[in-house]
Enzyme design. Structure first.
Site, short mmCIF file in Angstrom:
data_model
loop_
_atom_site.label_atom_id
_atom_site.label_comp_id
_atom_site.label_asym_id
_atom_site.label_seq_id
_atom_site.Cartn_x
_atom_site.Cartn_y
_atom_site.Cartn_z
N HIS A 127 -3.77 -9.33 4.56
CA HIS A 127 -5.13 -9.61 5.07
C HIS A 127 -5.13 -10.28 6.21
CE1 HIS A 127 -6.95 -8.74 0.96
NE2 HIS A 127 -6.42 -7.68 1.26
N TYR A 160 -11.31 -10.60 -5.09
CA TYR A 160 -10.35 -10.67 -6.17
C TYR A 160 -11.01 -11.95 -7.43
CZ TYR A 160 -7.72 -7.60 -3.81
OH TYR A 160 -7.39 -6.41 -3.06
N ARG A 171 0.96 -1.19 0.00
CA ARG A 171 0.02 -0.07 0.00
C ARG A 171 0.82 1.12 0.08
NH1 ARG A 171 -2.54 -3.40 3.96
NH2 ARG A 171 -4.54 -3.89 3.27
N LYS A 190 -2.24 0.49 7.73
CA LYS A 190 -3.59 0.31 7.88
C LYS A 190 -4.16 -0.61 8.98
CE LYS A 190 -7.69 -0.80 4.92
NZ LYS A 190 -8.19 -1.21 3.88
N HIS A 235 -3.21 1.13 -5.73
CA HIS A 235 -4.16 0.00 -5.11
C HIS A 235 -4.65 -0.75 -6.45
CE1 HIS A 235 -5.56 -0.71 -1.50
NE2 HIS A 235 -6.95 -1.04 -1.78
N ARG A 295 -2.08 -3.27 -6.66
CA ARG A 295 -2.22 -4.42 -5.69
C ARG A 295 -3.17 -5.28 -6.13
NH1 ARG A 295 -1.72 -4.85 -0.04
NH2 ARG A 295 -3.45 -5.42 1.21
#
Length: 409
Positions: A368, A377, A245, A270, A342, A345
């Site tokens: 994650h 995805y 990120r 994050k 992003h 990513r």
């Protein structure tokens, strides 16, 4: 009061003024472009060899109201020069909005916001959103003369229905606050259930993805013979090869890299979770090339810094701008796709999925907390969706011919 500024000296002087304000690299560039592409050409057109306050006022009255974005940029350009000429220190203005939190509900709202943002390491943008929502809620309860113990499901529904088109972004902060009140014994009923199932999202939009041939073209488009190109190339590879990120990219230092083990480890901005990834050879070489041959001399520990003096750490928004600019100028057809860190990513996640990489490994790469976000995805890959499809069962002619052939009429 300073004398008038010669037009030929204006660009250099203004650049120094902008750099002294420590703006992000992107915004500094925007202001300098306003000077080079608008103010100076305006002076040339009008035959002005010197800039003074009257020239600034005339420029703004002529061009300053073209659109909202340009109004802000041109006003700041003129103000910087005004303060310089008048020998007054220019100070960037903080957010002057004062949010009111009346009564017991308001006091609990403030306590909740501080606790929530500290626990979740929330950004300033998120904190401001919670302040806006809960300030309005506590004020509404005061106007309606509703005390904390009197809040009910009907109260919440009535409040939500009164918001009209602004209600969507209220759901999450208000739901979290109501759950906090119930969990801490301030209310006896879990009123967060009133907002259960309501979402801010207007639809499940698919992530923007660039495929392998496009990524290769994007990477090869970066000109790495200059210091800025070396920096931008390393940033791009961290985004598209490792899926970092933008916030994690700007926070990287050399201490995050273990060159002997060829790994890169960091705490995600994050989530606060630790993540460790293999340092691919191309990525490592790009970082070293920038650090040794392109990075300005500075005591700043962060790897990526601004190219212009005074040297500062890059802002996350600047990283997104850099990656977006590379994509736009690569010649790849963007269409309706987003083009940012992003996007890179998303592209990495999709590529790993199509290579049959285990879902748990992909979750680990992306940092994650569970596999559920990674399943997002699956909806992008046509190849994987095709593997999930089923054959349509045959339908007999009797069905189509029933009742006199209704479907053929």
């Amino acid at each position: 009061m300073k004398e008038k500024i010669k037009r030929k000296n204006l660009s250099i002087l203004f650049g120094i003024l902008v750099d002294s304000q420590h703006y992000s690299e992107y915004y500094a560039m925007t202001l300098k472009k306003c000077m080079a592409n608008y103010v100076i050409p305006f002076m040339e057109k009008m035959g002005y060899d010197y800039y003074d306050l009257k020239v600034g006022e005339e420029f703004f009255s002529t061009y300053g109201m073209r659109n909202k974005h340009f109004t802000i940029t041109s006003r700041r350009t003129v103000l910087l020069l005004k303060f310089y000429i008048e020998e007054i220190e220019y100070k960037r203005q903080p957010d002057k909005t004062e949010y009111q939190f009346p009564g017991q509900i308001g006091e609990l709202s403030k306590q909740f916001i501080e606790l929530y943002c500290k626990t979740n390491r929330s950004s300033y943008k998120t904190k401001k959103k919670f302040m806006i929502v809960l300030s309005r809620f506590s004020n509404a309860m005061k106007i309606r003369d509703v005390k904390l113990t009197e809040i009910s499901h009907d109260t919440i529904l009535e409040y939500i229905s009164s918001l009209q088109n602004t209600c969507q972004y209220v759901y999450s902060p208000l739901r979290s606050f109501l759950l906090h009140l119930y969990a801490n014994g301030h209310i006896s009923v879990n009123l967060s259930l009133t907002l259960s199932g309501l979402s801010e999202k207007k639809g499940n939009s698919l992530p923007s993805v660039y495929y392998s041939d496009e990524i290769q073209r994007i990477e090869s488009s970066v000109k790495r013979d200059a210091p800025v190109g070396k920096r931008d190339y390393a940033i791009l590879l961290l985004a598209d090869r490792l899926g970092l990120r933008r916030g994690d990219i700007v926070n990287l230092t050399m201490d995050n890299i273990d060159w002997e083990r060829c790994s890169i480890s960091f705490y995600q901005q994050k989530t606060g979770r630790h993540n460790e990834l293999p340092l691919l050879e191309d990525v490592g070489q790009a970082i070293l090339d920038y650090y040794l041959n392109g990075r300005p001399k500075t005591d700043i520990e962060n790897i990526f810094v601004t190219a212009n003096s005074p040297v500062n750490v890059l802002a996350p928004g600047t990283v997104s701008y850099i990656v977006g600019k590379i994509i736009r100028e690569s010649g790849v057809v963007i269409g309706n796709r987003r083009h940012s860190t992003h996007s890179m990513r998303h592209s990495l996640a999709t590529k790993l999925m199509e290579n049959n990489t285990d879902i748990s490994i992909i979750s680990g790469v992306l940092g994650h907390e569970s596999e559920e976000p990674t399943m997002y995805y699956l909806g992008v890959s046509v190849k994987l969706l095709g593997e999930c499809s089923h054959d349509v069962p045959p339908v007999s002619n009797d069905f189509y011919n029933q009742k006199g052939g209704f479907f053929y009429e």
